[in-house]
Design a protein around this motif. Structure first.
Motif, PDB file in Angstrom:
ATOM      1  N   VAL A  35       0.835  -1.210   0.000  1.00 28.98           N
ATOM      2  CA  VAL A  35       0.000   0.000   0.000  1.00 28.98           C
ATOM      3  C   VAL A  35       0.863   1.251   0.000  1.00 28.98           C
ATOM      4  O   VAL A  35       0.554   2.233  -0.656  1.00 28.98           O
ATOM      5  CB  VAL A  35      -0.947   0.004   1.220  1.00 28.98           C
ATOM      6  CG1 VAL A  35      -1.679   1.332   1.354  1.00 28.98           C
ATOM      7  CG2 VAL A  35      -1.935  -1.142   1.131  1.00 28.98           C
ATOM      8  N   VAL A  36       1.959   1.207   0.737  1.00 28.89           N
ATOM      9  CA  VAL A  36       2.809   2.392   0.885  1.00 28.89           C
ATOM     10  C   VAL A  36       4.060   2.341   0.003  1.00 28.89           C
ATOM     11  O   VAL A  36       4.917   3.203   0.113  1.00 28.89           O
ATOM     12  CB  VAL A  36       3.211   2.610   2.361  1.00 28.89           C
ATOM     13  CG1 VAL A  36       1.989   2.905   3.210  1.00 28.89           C
ATOM     14  CG2 VAL A  36       3.973   1.404   2.898  1.00 28.89           C
ATOM     15  N   SER A  37       4.147   1.333  -0.861  1.00 29.42           N
ATOM     16  CA  SER A  37       5.303   1.183  -1.740  1.00 29.42           C
ATOM     17  C   SER A  37       4.902   1.506  -3.172  1.00 29.42           C
ATOM     18  O   SER A  37       3.834   1.113  -3.630  1.00 29.42           O
ATOM     19  CB  SER A  37       5.846  -0.246  -1.692  1.00 29.42           C
ATOM     20  OG  SER A  37       6.217  -0.589  -0.377  1.00 29.42           O
ATOM     21  N   SER A  38       5.775   2.179  -3.875  1.00 30.32           N
ATOM     22  CA  SER A  38       5.510   2.474  -5.283  1.00 30.32           C
ATOM     23  C   SER A  38       5.768   1.225  -6.127  1.00 30.32           C
ATOM     24  O   SER A  38       6.455   0.298  -5.693  1.00 30.32           O
ATOM     25  CB  SER A  38       6.421   3.610  -5.759  1.00 30.32           C
ATOM     26  OG  SER A  38       7.768   3.146  -5.822  1.00 30.32           O
ATOM     27  N   ASP A  39       5.234   1.232  -7.343  1.00 27.76           N
ATOM     28  CA  ASP A  39       5.512   0.128  -8.266  1.00 27.76           C
ATOM     29  C   ASP A  39       7.011  -0.021  -8.501  1.00 27.76           C
ATOM     30  O   ASP A  39       7.531  -1.138  -8.556  1.00 27.76           O
ATOM     31  CB  ASP A  39       4.807   0.340  -9.608  1.00 27.76           C
ATOM     32  CG  ASP A  39       3.317   0.037  -9.547  1.00 27.76           C
ATOM     33  OD1 ASP A  39       2.848  -0.500  -8.522  1.00 27.76           O
ATOM     34  OD2 ASP A  39       2.630   0.335 -10.545  1.00 27.76           O
ATOM     35  N   ASP A  40       7.709   1.104  -8.616  1.00 29.01           N
ATOM     36  CA  ASP A  40       9.162   1.050  -8.839  1.00 29.01           C
ATOM     37  C   ASP A  40       9.877   0.392  -7.664  1.00 29.01           C
ATOM     38  O   ASP A  40      10.783  -0.419  -7.860  1.00 29.01           O
ATOM     39  CB  ASP A  40       9.725   2.453  -9.073  1.00 29.01           C
ATOM     40  CG  ASP A  40       9.319   3.029 -10.430  1.00 29.01           C
ATOM     41  OD1 ASP A  40       8.881   2.250 -11.311  1.00 29.01           O
ATOM     42  OD2 ASP A  40       9.438   4.255 -10.605  1.00 29.01           O
ATOM     43  N   ASP A  41       9.461   0.736  -6.433  1.00 29.26           N
ATOM     44  CA  ASP A  41      10.087   0.131  -5.251  1.00 29.26           C
ATOM     45  C   ASP A  41       9.784  -1.360  -5.164  1.00 29.26           C
ATOM     46  O   ASP A  41      10.671  -2.165  -4.845  1.00 29.26           O
ATOM     47  CB  ASP A  41       9.621   0.833  -3.971  1.00 29.26           C
ATOM     48  CG  ASP A  41      10.192   2.233  -3.821  1.00 29.26           C
ATOM     49  OD1 ASP A  41      11.194   2.556  -4.500  1.00 29.26           O
ATOM     50  OD2 ASP A  41       9.633   3.011  -3.017  1.00 29.26           O
ATOM     51  N   LEU A  42       8.539  -1.731  -5.425  1.00 28.17           N
ATOM     52  CA  LEU A  42       8.178  -3.150  -5.401  1.00 28.17           C
ATOM     53  C   LEU A  42       8.933  -3.933  -6.468  1.00 28.17           C
ATOM     54  O   LEU A  42       9.430  -5.033  -6.221  1.00 28.17           O
ATOM     55  CB  LEU A  42       6.670  -3.320  -5.597  1.00 28.17           C
ATOM     56  CG  LEU A  42       5.789  -2.857  -4.439  1.00 28.17           C
ATOM     57  CD1 LEU A  42       4.323  -2.892  -4.847  1.00 28.17           C
ATOM     58  CD2 LEU A  42       6.030  -3.696  -3.204  1.00 28.17           C
ATOM     59  N   THR A  43       9.039  -3.363  -7.652  1.00 25.51           N
ATOM     60  CA  THR A  43       9.779  -4.012  -8.736  1.00 25.51           C
ATOM     61  C   THR A  43      11.246  -4.166  -8.364  1.00 25.51           C
ATOM     62  O   THR A  43      11.827  -5.254  -8.516  1.00 25.51           O
ATOM     63  CB  THR A  43       9.635  -3.205 -10.048  1.00 25.51           C
ATOM     64  OG1 THR A  43       8.259  -3.169 -10.409  1.00 25.51           O
ATOM     65  CG2 THR A  43      10.444  -3.825 -11.172  1.00 25.51           C
ATOM     66  N   ALA A  44      11.847  -3.104  -7.860  1.00 29.15           N
ATOM     67  CA  ALA A  44      13.271  -3.145  -7.487  1.00 29.15           C
ATOM     68  C   ALA A  44      13.524  -4.210  -6.423  1.00 29.15           C
ATOM     69  O   ALA A  44      14.522  -4.948  -6.499  1.00 29.15           O
ATOM     70  CB  ALA A  44      13.723  -1.774  -6.999  1.00 29.15           C
ATOM     71  N   GLY A  45      12.639  -4.314  -5.447  1.00 27.43           N
ATOM     72  CA  GLY A  45      12.817  -5.316  -4.391  1.00 27.43           C
ATOM     73  C   GLY A  45      12.771  -6.733  -4.929  1.00 27.43           C
ATOM     74  O   GLY A  45      13.580  -7.590  -4.542  1.00 27.43           O
ATOM     75  N   GLN A  46      11.846  -6.990  -5.828  1.00 28.03           N
ATOM     76  CA  GLN A  46      11.734  -8.333  -6.383  1.00 28.03           C
ATOM     77  C   GLN A  46      12.900  -8.663  -7.314  1.00 28.03           C
ATOM     78  O   GLN A  46      13.409  -9.790  -7.310  1.00 28.03           O
ATOM     79  CB  GLN A  46      10.390  -8.482  -7.095  1.00 28.03           C
ATOM     80  CG  GLN A  46       9.250  -8.462  -6.065  1.00 28.03           C
ATOM     81  CD  GLN A  46       7.904  -8.437  -6.697  1.00 28.03           C
ATOM     82  OE1 GLN A  46       7.386  -9.497  -7.059  1.00 28.03           O
ATOM     83  NE2 GLN A  46       7.325  -7.255  -6.838  1.00 28.03           N
ATOM     84  N   LEU A  47      13.338  -7.686  -8.080  1.00 26.92           N
ATOM     85  CA  LEU A  47      14.503  -7.909  -8.947  1.00 26.92           C
ATOM     86  C   LEU A  47      15.764  -8.142  -8.116  1.00 26.92           C
ATOM     87  O   LEU A  47      16.611  -8.963  -8.486  1.00 26.92           O
ATOM     88  CB  LEU A  47      14.679  -6.741  -9.913  1.00 26.92           C
ATOM     89  CG  LEU A  47      13.560  -6.548 -10.937  1.00 26.92           C
ATOM     90  CD1 LEU A  47      13.818  -5.311 -11.791  1.00 26.92           C
ATOM     91  CD2 LEU A  47      13.373  -7.790 -11.802  1.00 26.92           C
ATOM     92  N   ARG A  48      15.865  -7.458  -6.986  1.00 25.21           N
ATOM     93  CA  ARG A  48      16.999  -7.659  -6.087  1.00 25.21           C
ATOM     94  C   ARG A  48      16.983  -9.093  -5.528  1.00 25.21           C
ATOM     95  O   ARG A  48      18.010  -9.755  -5.433  1.00 25.21           O
ATOM     96  CB  ARG A  48      16.957  -6.635  -4.947  1.00 25.21           C
ATOM     97  CG  ARG A  48      18.139  -6.691  -4.007  1.00 25.21           C
ATOM     98  CD  ARG A  48      18.144  -5.561  -2.967  1.00 25.21           C
ATOM     99  NE  ARG A  48      16.870  -5.388  -2.282  1.00 25.21           N
ATOM    100  CZ  ARG A  48      15.997  -4.384  -2.514  1.00 25.21           C
ATOM    101  NH1 ARG A  48      16.258  -3.467  -3.430  1.00 25.21           N
ATOM    102  NH2 ARG A  48      14.875  -4.305  -1.849  1.00 25.21           N
ATOM    103  N   THR A  49      15.792  -9.578  -5.183  1.00 25.63           N
ATOM    104  CA  THR A  49      15.683 -10.957  -4.695  1.00 25.63           C
ATOM    105  C   THR A  49      16.148 -11.942  -5.765  1.00 25.63           C
ATOM    106  O   THR A  49      16.891 -12.874  -5.475  1.00 25.63           O
ATOM    107  CB  THR A  49      14.229 -11.264  -4.282  1.00 25.63           C
ATOM    108  OG1 THR A  49      13.873 -10.404  -3.191  1.00 25.63           O
ATOM    109  CG2 THR A  49      14.061 -12.710  -3.856  1.00 25.63           C
ATOM    110  N   ILE A  50      15.720 -11.722  -7.005  1.00 26.59           N
ATOM    111  CA  ILE A  50      16.124 -12.610  -8.105  1.00 26.59           C
ATOM    112  C   ILE A  50      17.643 -12.577  -8.293  1.00 26.59           C
ATOM    113  O   ILE A  50      18.287 -13.617  -8.433  1.00 26.59           O
ATOM    114  CB  ILE A  50      15.431 -12.202  -9.419  1.00 26.59           C
ATOM    115  CG1 ILE A  50      13.925 -12.463  -9.350  1.00 26.59           C
ATOM    116  CG2 ILE A  50      16.041 -12.950 -10.609  1.00 26.59           C
ATOM    117  CD1 ILE A  50      13.138 -11.854 -10.508  1.00 26.59           C
ATOM    118  N   ALA A  51      18.217 -11.398  -8.286  1.00 31.54           N
ATOM    119  CA  ALA A  51      19.626 -11.236  -8.644  1.00 31.54           C
ATOM    120  C   ALA A  51      20.607 -11.541  -7.514  1.00 31.54           C
ATOM    121  O   ALA A  51      21.678 -12.087  -7.755  1.00 31.54           O
ATOM    122  CB  ALA A  51      19.864  -9.811  -9.151  1.00 31.54           C
TER     123      ALA A  51
END
Length: 196
Positions: A35-51
């Motif tokens: 709710v309090v996270s932007s799409d960019d922040d959510l995307t960055a977090g998931q990409l960081r998990t992958i990488a």
């Protein structure tokens, strides 16, 4: 019969998972950080998990027989030496009925057989009875933690328990036996009705 397969989470899956993270029942039953996270922040977090974060957490994609995404599982608090982790999962709303329970079984099976996890830590918010009844949750929990999570404007109580491979096998066997009993009763009732 519906079944669910598990595959690695990829960059292409990120938008689907973000939509799930923003879904209202998911937020009430798991977490509302999206709710309090932007799409960019959510995307960055998931990409960081992958990488970069596979040693401490992993995201898995749960798929229907045709390959369509039905949900996601993720493991955190991974202790590779002790072979333990915490498992969480979320199923997309339109697939909760037909694939919800199968998705949970597939996730548990995958982390035990493919990742060699021997003990899984389960956490369910006490009000979340989508897959575990309140009675069953009370029986399973070993720790009840008031004020564990703050979701959708309310403090939530969480229930925690661990499950070994043997316990998971016994639980699955009991579920399958219960289904067999129900099927036999239905067949017996149908046979009596046909004979009349």
């Amino acid at each position: 019969m519906s079944f669910v397969t598990v595959r690695h989470f990829t960059e292409d899956d990120v938008p689907v998972r973000i939509a799930l993270l923003r879904e209202s029942r998911f937020q009430a039953n798991l977490t509302d950080f999206a709710v309090v996270s932007s799409d960019d922040d959510l995307t960055a977090g998931q990409l960081r998990t992958i990488a970069r974060e596979h040693d401490t957490k992993r995201i898995l994609t749960l798929c229907a027989p045709g390959g369509e995404i039905v949900g996601f599982a993720w493991i955190t608090s991974i202790d590779w030496r002790a072979q333990t982790c915490e498992l969480s999962f979320g199923v997309l709303p339109r697939y909760r009925g037909p694939f919800g329970a199968k998705a949970v079984i597939a996730a548990h099976t995958h982390i035990r057989s493919e990742l060699n996890m021997r003990v899984v830590i389960n956490q369910v918010l006490e009000h979340n009875t989508m897959l575990v009844s309140a009675e069953d949750l009370t029986d399973r929990r070993r720790v009840r933690c008031a004020y564990d999570s703050y979701t959708v404007g309310e403090w939530r109580t969480a229930c925690y328990w661990t499950e070994t491979q043997e316990e998971a096998r016994r639980t699955l066997d009991a579920v399958q036996e219960r289904r067999r009993e129900i099927a036999e009763r239905i067949r017996a009732t149908s046979a009596k009705a046909s004979a009349s």
